[in-house]
Motif scaffolding. Structure first.
Motif, mmCIF file in Angstrom:
data_model
loop_
_atom_site.group_PDB
_atom_site.id
_atom_site.type_symbol
_atom_site.label_atom_id
_atom_site.label_comp_id
_atom_site.label_asym_id
_atom_site.label_seq_id
_atom_site.Cartn_x
_atom_site.Cartn_y
_atom_site.Cartn_z
ATOM 1 N N ALA A 1 7.113 13.767 -3.690
ATOM 2 C CA ALA A 1 6.610 14.402 -4.899
ATOM 3 C C ALA A 1 7.809 15.244 -5.526
ATOM 4 O O ALA A 1 8.790 15.902 -4.932
ATOM 5 N N PRO A 2 7.889 15.244 -6.932
ATOM 6 C CA PRO A 2 9.091 15.353 -7.551
ATOM 7 C C PRO A 2 9.394 17.028 -7.397
ATOM 8 O O PRO A 2 10.670 17.281 -7.398
ATOM 9 N N ASP A 3 8.504 17.934 -7.015
ATOM 10 C CA ASP A 3 8.799 19.215 -7.144
ATOM 11 C C ASP A 3 8.535 19.677 -5.755
ATOM 12 O O ASP A 3 8.410 20.913 -5.213
ATOM 13 N N HIS A 4 8.564 18.824 -4.641
ATOM 14 C CA HIS A 4 8.315 19.157 -3.424
ATOM 15 C C HIS A 4 9.410 20.149 -2.752
ATOM 16 O O HIS A 4 10.434 19.636 -3.020
ATOM 17 N N LEU A 5 8.995 21.287 -2.404
ATOM 18 C CA LEU A 5 9.763 22.205 -1.762
ATOM 19 C C LEU A 5 10.776 22.873 -2.586
ATOM 20 O O LEU A 5 11.822 23.509 -2.372
ATOM 21 N N GLN A 6 10.732 22.478 -4.051
ATOM 22 C CA GLN A 6 11.722 23.006 -5.007
ATOM 23 C C GLN A 6 11.693 24.680 -5.067
ATOM 24 O O GLN A 6 12.685 25.150 -5.321
ATOM 25 N N ASP A 7 10.367 25.096 -4.992
ATOM 26 C CA ASP A 7 10.308 26.663 -5.114
ATOM 27 C C ASP A 7 10.904 27.195 -3.922
ATOM 28 O O ASP A 7 11.618 28.379 -3.987
ATOM 29 N N ALA A 8 10.893 26.542 -2.592
ATOM 30 C CA ALA A 8 11.567 27.116 -1.289
ATOM 31 C C ALA A 8 13.023 27.266 -1.572
ATOM 32 O O ALA A 8 13.785 27.943 -1.264
ATOM 33 N N ALA A 9 13.428 26.258 -2.337
ATOM 34 C CA ALA A 9 15.074 25.840 -2.358
ATOM 35 C C ALA A 9 15.564 27.021 -3.320
ATOM 36 O O ALA A 9 16.560 27.637 -3.037
ATOM 37 N N GLU A 10 14.797 27.331 -4.298
ATOM 38 C CA GLU A 10 14.978 28.375 -5.422
ATOM 39 C C GLU A 10 15.374 29.643 -4.698
ATOM 40 O O GLU A 10 16.146 30.279 -4.787
ATOM 41 N N LEU B 1 -1.652 15.221 -4.533
ATOM 42 C CA LEU B 1 -1.884 14.629 -3.447
ATOM 43 C C LEU B 1 -3.429 14.347 -2.918
ATOM 44 O O LEU B 1 -3.696 13.469 -2.058
ATOM 45 N N GLU B 2 -4.098 15.459 -3.540
ATOM 46 C CA GLU B 2 -5.784 15.165 -2.960
ATOM 47 C C GLU B 2 -6.102 14.096 -3.787
ATOM 48 O O GLU B 2 -6.870 13.190 -3.297
ATOM 49 N N LYS B 3 -5.641 13.709 -5.164
ATOM 50 C CA LYS B 3 -6.116 12.430 -5.715
ATOM 51 C C LYS B 3 -5.559 11.362 -5.095
ATOM 52 O O LYS B 3 -6.256 10.266 -4.830
ATOM 53 N N ARG C 1 0.893 -1.179 -0.021
ATOM 54 C CA ARG C 1 0.035 0.063 -0.235
ATOM 55 C C ARG C 1 0.961 1.222 -0.138
ATOM 56 O O ARG C 1 0.647 2.212 -0.787
ATOM 57 N N HIS C 2 1.918 1.293 0.764
ATOM 58 C CA HIS C 2 2.752 2.285 0.772
ATOM 59 C C HIS C 2 3.657 2.596 -0.606
ATOM 60 O O HIS C 2 3.768 3.494 -1.088
ATOM 61 N N SER C 3 3.954 1.474 -1.112
ATOM 62 C CA SER C 3 4.647 1.481 -2.355
ATOM 63 C C SER C 3 3.601 2.074 -3.584
ATOM 64 O O SER C 3 3.979 2.906 -4.279
ATOM 65 N N SER C 4 2.135 1.826 -3.354
ATOM 66 C CA SER C 4 1.272 2.444 -4.428
ATOM 67 C C SER C 4 1.274 3.874 -4.160
ATOM 68 O O SER C 4 1.403 4.556 -5.086
ATOM 69 N N ALA C 5 1.184 4.315 -2.960
ATOM 70 C CA ALA C 5 1.034 5.691 -2.653
ATOM 71 C C ALA C 5 2.408 6.473 -3.142
ATOM 72 O O ALA C 5 2.279 7.539 -3.891
ATOM 73 N N VAL C 6 3.554 5.880 -2.800
ATOM 74 C CA VAL C 6 4.824 6.511 -3.566
ATOM 75 C C VAL C 6 4.845 6.682 -4.786
ATOM 76 O O VAL C 6 5.407 7.659 -5.605
ATOM 77 N N ASN D 1 -8.879 12.565 5.720
ATOM 78 C CA ASN D 1 -8.427 13.848 5.852
ATOM 79 C C ASN D 1 -7.154 13.929 5.162
ATOM 80 O O ASN D 1 -5.975 13.220 5.262
ATOM 81 N N VAL D 2 -6.912 15.065 4.209
ATOM 82 C CA VAL D 2 -5.887 14.885 3.110
ATOM 83 C C VAL D 2 -4.551 15.370 3.919
ATOM 84 O O VAL D 2 -3.349 15.147 3.438
ATOM 85 N N ALA D 3 -4.731 15.769 5.155
ATOM 86 C CA ALA D 3 -3.653 16.439 5.948
ATOM 87 C C ALA D 3 -2.616 15.257 6.317
ATOM 88 O O ALA D 3 -1.402 15.104 5.947
ATOM 89 N N ILE D 4 -3.381 14.131 6.313
ATOM 90 C CA ILE D 4 -2.498 12.537 6.718
ATOM 91 C C ILE D 4 -1.683 12.346 5.328
ATOM 92 O O ILE D 4 -0.594 11.853 5.398
ATOM 93 N N THR D 5 -2.112 12.721 4.109
ATOM 94 C CA THR D 5 -1.550 12.188 2.817
ATOM 95 C C THR D 5 -0.270 13.316 2.704
ATOM 96 O O THR D 5 0.579 12.605 2.289
ATOM 97 N N TYR D 6 -0.564 14.424 2.931
ATOM 98 C CA TYR D 6 0.355 15.553 2.730
ATOM 99 C C TYR D 6 1.608 15.320 3.722
ATOM 100 O O TYR D 6 2.922 15.009 3.539
ATOM 101 N N GLN D 7 1.336 14.914 5.038
ATOM 102 C CA GLN D 7 2.213 14.510 6.284
ATOM 103 C C GLN D 7 3.122 13.104 5.800
ATOM 104 O O GLN D 7 4.285 13.352 5.888
ATOM 105 N N THR D 8 2.459 12.394 5.087
ATOM 106 C CA THR D 8 3.149 10.916 4.917
ATOM 107 C C THR D 8 4.020 10.938 3.541
ATOM 108 O O THR D 8 5.126 10.647 3.488
#
Length: 257
Positions: free
Chosen positions: A238-247, A215-217, A201-206, A226-233
């Motif tokens: 996500a390929p672009d997660h935090l990339q804008d913050a890094a720039e 992440l909503e999907k 199940r974890h592999s499917s999500a990853v 609760n979509v917050a659980i999905t975001y937290q885990t």
């Protein structure tokens, strides 16, 4: 509860609830650790004991629940499988019902209980959907309605043509209650270490998140209320997660400007 109760009752069964102490809980941890049980298993077992005591208070069977000390919950394992490893695991299954269960677990990102409960009336080949939900279910865990991909459609069609019962995953014409032994045997043959049923199940999500599925999907696919659980885990996959913050924190670009 029935499974973990065997170990819990062997240690606590002779005591009244008001006789359960912290030292008794710690002795349980020591004994189970000596038996080779993991910290996570012991945490779960004592958690079930705690739940039973609280239920007894709610039902007015006892006046007060004892304090149940548990070892700390271990950090979740990051192990996940690539598609090629999932395919190897399916190929390594010695029985058709084990292979189908593994395929369903990955294709639906469902929990093992939902997959083993699945009946043919909730598999809609015409619309191409699999309904993991039970109308009268009291389960606390969310279950989703998900679309079929071509691979699982073909596997399901083959299983349906040979079906002897109402259950999708069946053995000898009856419902399968547990696939743990067959699954572990398949893992050994596929030479995959540190893999559990939940790993799939974890592999499917990853796989979904790392390939850009919002992440909503993913939350809807996993049955998260609760979509917050999905975001937290899973946000970190996500390929672009935090990339804008890094720039923003790139001082080299500032100097060049």
């Amino acid at each position: 509860m029935g499974y973990t109760g065997k170990a819990v009752l062997a240690h606590f069964g002779a005591y009244r609830p008001d006789q359960i102490t912290t030292s008794l809980c710690r002795k349980y941890v020591t004994n189970r650790t000596a038996d080779g049980k993991s910290q996570g298993t012991i945490h779960t077992e004592l958690g079930h004991l705690r739940s039973a005591m609280r239920f007894a208070v709610k039902e007015r069977i006892i006046d007060k629940a004892p304090s149940i000390e548990r070892p700390a919950k271990p950090t979740p394992k990051e192990r996940y499988l690539e598609k090629e490893e999932i395919a190897a695991l399916i190929d390594a299954a010695s029985a058709p019902h084990i292979a189908l269960a593994i395929h369903l677990l990955f294709a639906t990102a469902g929990r093992i209980g939902a997959v083993l409960d699945l009946t043919w009336e909730r598999v809609d080949f015409q619309r191409g959907i699999i309904n993991l939900r039970l109308d009268d279910s009291n389960t606390r865990k969310g279950r989703a309605i998900v679309p079929m991909n071509s691979g699982i459609r073909a596997a399901l069609q083959t299983a349906h043509d040979a079906a002897l019962s109402d259950y999708v995953v069946e053995y000898a014409g009856g419902k399968v209650k547990n696939i743990r032994k067959g699954f572990e045997a398949a893992c050994r043959r596929a030479e995959l270490d540190g893999v559990t049923l939940h790993t799939i199940r974890h592999s499917s999500a990853v796989a979904m998140v790392s390939n850009g599925v919002p992440l909503e999907k993913v939350a809807q696919y996993l049955g998260h209320s609760n979509v917050a659980i999905t975001y937290q885990t899973y946000a970190r996959f996500a390929p672009d997660h935090l990339q804008d913050a890094a720039e923003i924190l790139d001082f080299v670009q500032i100097r060049e400007a």
